[in-house]
Design a protein around this motif. Structure first.
Motif, PDB file in Angstrom:
ATOM      1  N   ILE A 193       0.857  -1.180   0.000  1.00 47.77           N
ATOM      2  CA  ILE A 193       0.000   0.000   0.000  1.00 47.77           C
ATOM      3  C   ILE A 193       0.891   1.228   0.000  1.00 47.77           C
ATOM      4  CG2 ILE A 193      -1.785   1.268   1.253  1.00 47.77           C
ATOM      5  CD1 ILE A 193      -2.592  -1.453   2.491  1.00 47.77           C
ATOM      6  N   ARG A 194       0.674   2.102  -0.998  1.00 48.95           N
ATOM      7  CA  ARG A 194       1.460   3.323  -1.108  1.00 48.95           C
ATOM      8  C   ARG A 194       1.233   4.183   0.135  1.00 48.95           C
ATOM      9  NH1 ARG A 194       3.545   4.593  -5.521  1.00 48.95           N
ATOM     10  NH2 ARG A 194       1.965   3.641  -6.844  1.00 48.95           N
ATOM     11  N   GLY A 195       2.319   4.561   0.804  1.00 49.13           N
ATOM     12  CA  GLY A 195       2.222   5.424   1.974  1.00 49.13           C
ATOM     13  C   GLY A 195       1.966   4.683   3.268  1.00 49.13           C
ATOM     14  N   ALA A 196       2.012   3.354   3.234  1.00 49.23           N
ATOM     15  CA  ALA A 196       1.753   2.576   4.455  1.00 49.23           C
ATOM     16  C   ALA A 196       2.594   1.310   4.423  1.00 49.23           C
ATOM     17  CB  ALA A 196       0.272   2.214   4.554  1.00 49.23           C
ATOM     18  N   ALA A 197       2.609   0.639   5.536  1.00 45.91           N
ATOM     19  CA  ALA A 197       3.322  -0.640   5.614  1.00 45.91           C
ATOM     20  C   ALA A 197       2.550  -1.693   4.830  1.00 45.91           C
ATOM     21  CB  ALA A 197       3.449  -1.063   7.072  1.00 45.91           C
ATOM     22  N   SER A 203      -5.728   8.073   9.401  1.00 47.56           N
ATOM     23  CA  SER A 203      -6.851   8.325   8.508  1.00 47.56           C
ATOM     24  C   SER A 203      -6.329   9.011   7.259  1.00 47.56           C
ATOM     25  CB  SER A 203      -7.892   9.224   9.192  1.00 47.56           C
ATOM     26  OG  SER A 203      -8.452   8.559  10.294  1.00 47.56           O
ATOM     27  N   GLY A 204      -6.914   8.677   6.117  1.00 53.31           N
ATOM     28  CA  GLY A 204      -6.507   9.312   4.870  1.00 53.31           C
ATOM     29  C   GLY A 204      -6.769   8.433   3.671  1.00 53.31           C
ATOM     30  N   LYS A 205      -6.310   8.908   2.521  1.00 54.28           N
ATOM     31  CA  LYS A 205      -6.460   8.181   1.260  1.00 54.28           C
ATOM     32  C   LYS A 205      -5.190   7.381   0.989  1.00 54.28           C
ATOM     33  CE  LYS A 205      -9.714  11.038  -1.285  1.00 54.28           C
ATOM     34  NZ  LYS A 205     -10.769  10.050  -1.260  1.00 54.28           N
ATOM     35  N   ALA A 248     -10.749  -1.215  -3.875  1.00 56.66           N
ATOM     36  CA  ALA A 248      -9.374  -0.722  -3.763  1.00 56.66           C
ATOM     37  C   ALA A 248      -8.604  -0.832  -5.072  1.00 56.66           C
ATOM     38  CB  ALA A 248      -8.642  -1.476  -2.653  1.00 56.66           C
ATOM     39  N   LEU A 249      -9.138  -1.528  -6.070  1.00 61.87           N
ATOM     40  CA  LEU A 249      -8.470  -1.628  -7.367  1.00 61.87           C
ATOM     41  C   LEU A 249      -8.788  -0.449  -8.272  1.00 61.87           C
ATOM     42  CD1 LEU A 249      -8.891  -5.395  -8.292  1.00 61.87           C
ATOM     43  CD2 LEU A 249      -6.863  -4.252  -7.392  1.00 61.87           C
ATOM     44  N   LYS A 250      -9.777   0.331  -7.938  1.00 63.11           N
ATOM     45  CA  LYS A 250     -10.207   1.424  -8.817  1.00 63.11           C
ATOM     46  C   LYS A 250      -9.756   2.780  -8.315  1.00 63.11           C
ATOM     47  CE  LYS A 250     -13.807  -0.872 -11.184  1.00 63.11           C
ATOM     48  NZ  LYS A 250     -15.053  -0.767 -11.856  1.00 63.11           N
ATOM     49  N   GLY A 251      -8.574   2.863  -7.799  1.00 63.12           N
ATOM     50  CA  GLY A 251      -8.043   4.145  -7.353  1.00 63.12           C
ATOM     51  C   GLY A 251      -7.803   4.141  -5.859  1.00 63.12           C
ATOM     52  N   SER A 252      -7.890   5.311  -5.288  1.00 63.96           N
ATOM     53  CA  SER A 252      -7.600   5.422  -3.864  1.00 63.96           C
ATOM     54  C   SER A 252      -8.785   4.938  -3.025  1.00 63.96           C
ATOM     55  CB  SER A 252      -7.257   6.865  -3.505  1.00 63.96           C
ATOM     56  OG  SER A 252      -8.352   7.708  -3.770  1.00 63.96           O
ATOM     57  N   PHE A 253      -8.471   4.574  -1.789  1.00 58.16           N
ATOM     58  CA  PHE A 253      -9.517   4.181  -0.846  1.00 58.16           C
ATOM     59  C   PHE A 253      -9.259   4.921   0.461  1.00 58.16           C
ATOM     60  CE2 PHE A 253      -6.139   1.056  -0.770  1.00 58.16           C
ATOM     61  CZ  PHE A 253      -5.845   0.879   0.568  1.00 58.16           C
ATOM     62  N   ASP A 254     -10.328   5.178   1.199  1.00 58.73           N
ATOM     63  CA  ASP A 254     -10.243   5.940   2.440  1.00 58.73           C
ATOM     64  C   ASP A 254     -10.126   5.013   3.635  1.00 58.73           C
ATOM     65  OD1 ASP A 254     -10.563   8.553   1.314  1.00 58.73           O
ATOM     66  OD2 ASP A 254     -12.689   8.091   1.010  1.00 58.73           O
TER      67      ASP A 254
END
Length: 176
Positions: A5-9, A26-28, A53-59
């Motif tokens: 996951i981009r920006g996360a572990a 919290s975030g995208k 989650a395959l169609k772009g960002s998820f919150d």
């Protein structure tokens, strides 16, 4: 399976087959890839609650109880093989060959790279893990593979692709 996951572990498959996200702010977020999927399988879906989650960002909402990323993987992926030659019929080695889903509705909109392979010294490629369906195949002798995630880059080459389709559990051959 390791889900990146981009920006996360990264997160790993639990005993029940689901992905438990590590504690995140919290975030995208966006999926950036999957590791450890068998070569004869493909990702059917990845959802976080009702979010695709395959169609772009998820919150991700820290206060939400829905922190399970469910990734559905199915065996029976197709394989695309072939050979790449230039306009004079000479073998092109180390070319990047990409399989782009032909239908925009099927294309993941996230930053996941499209399935690709590099040709060997004989100009031969083999792309495994393809979801059954129609594709356009492209070959570049020189390419930064990050360009495959850029829709504007791909748009410039739409007319140059070669139609191909793969069926479940089958190997299809297409020379480029």
């Amino acid at each position: 399976i390791n889900v990146m996951i981009r920006g996360a572990a990264s997160c790993y498959t639990g005993a029940d087959g689901t992905q438990a996200l590590p504690p995140m702010h919290s975030g995208k977020y966006e999926l950036s890839g999957f590791l450890g999927i068998p070569q004869d399988a493909y990702v059917v879906s990845a959802t976080l609650g009702s979010q695709d989650a395959l169609k772009g960002s998820f919150d991700v909402m820290r206060s939400s109880s829905s922190s399970t990323l469910e990734v559905l993987v199915r065996r029976g992926a197709g394989v695309m093989t072939g050979k790449v030659v230039d306009s004079q019929g000479r073998i092109v080695h180390d070319a990047v060959v990409a399989a782009i889903p032909d239908s925009p509705a099927v294309r993941p909109l996230s930053a996941l790279a499209y399935p690709s392979d590099r040709t060997d010294q004989n100009g031969v490629f083999e792309i495994r893990g393809l979801r059954p369906g129609a594709y356009r195949l492209y070959a570049w002798s020189v390419l930064d593979e990050a360009a495959l995630r850029n829709p504007e880059f791909l748009k410039k080459f739409e007319w140059r692709g070669s139609d191909a389709s793969v069926r479940e559990r089958e190997t299809t051959s297409k020379d480029l």
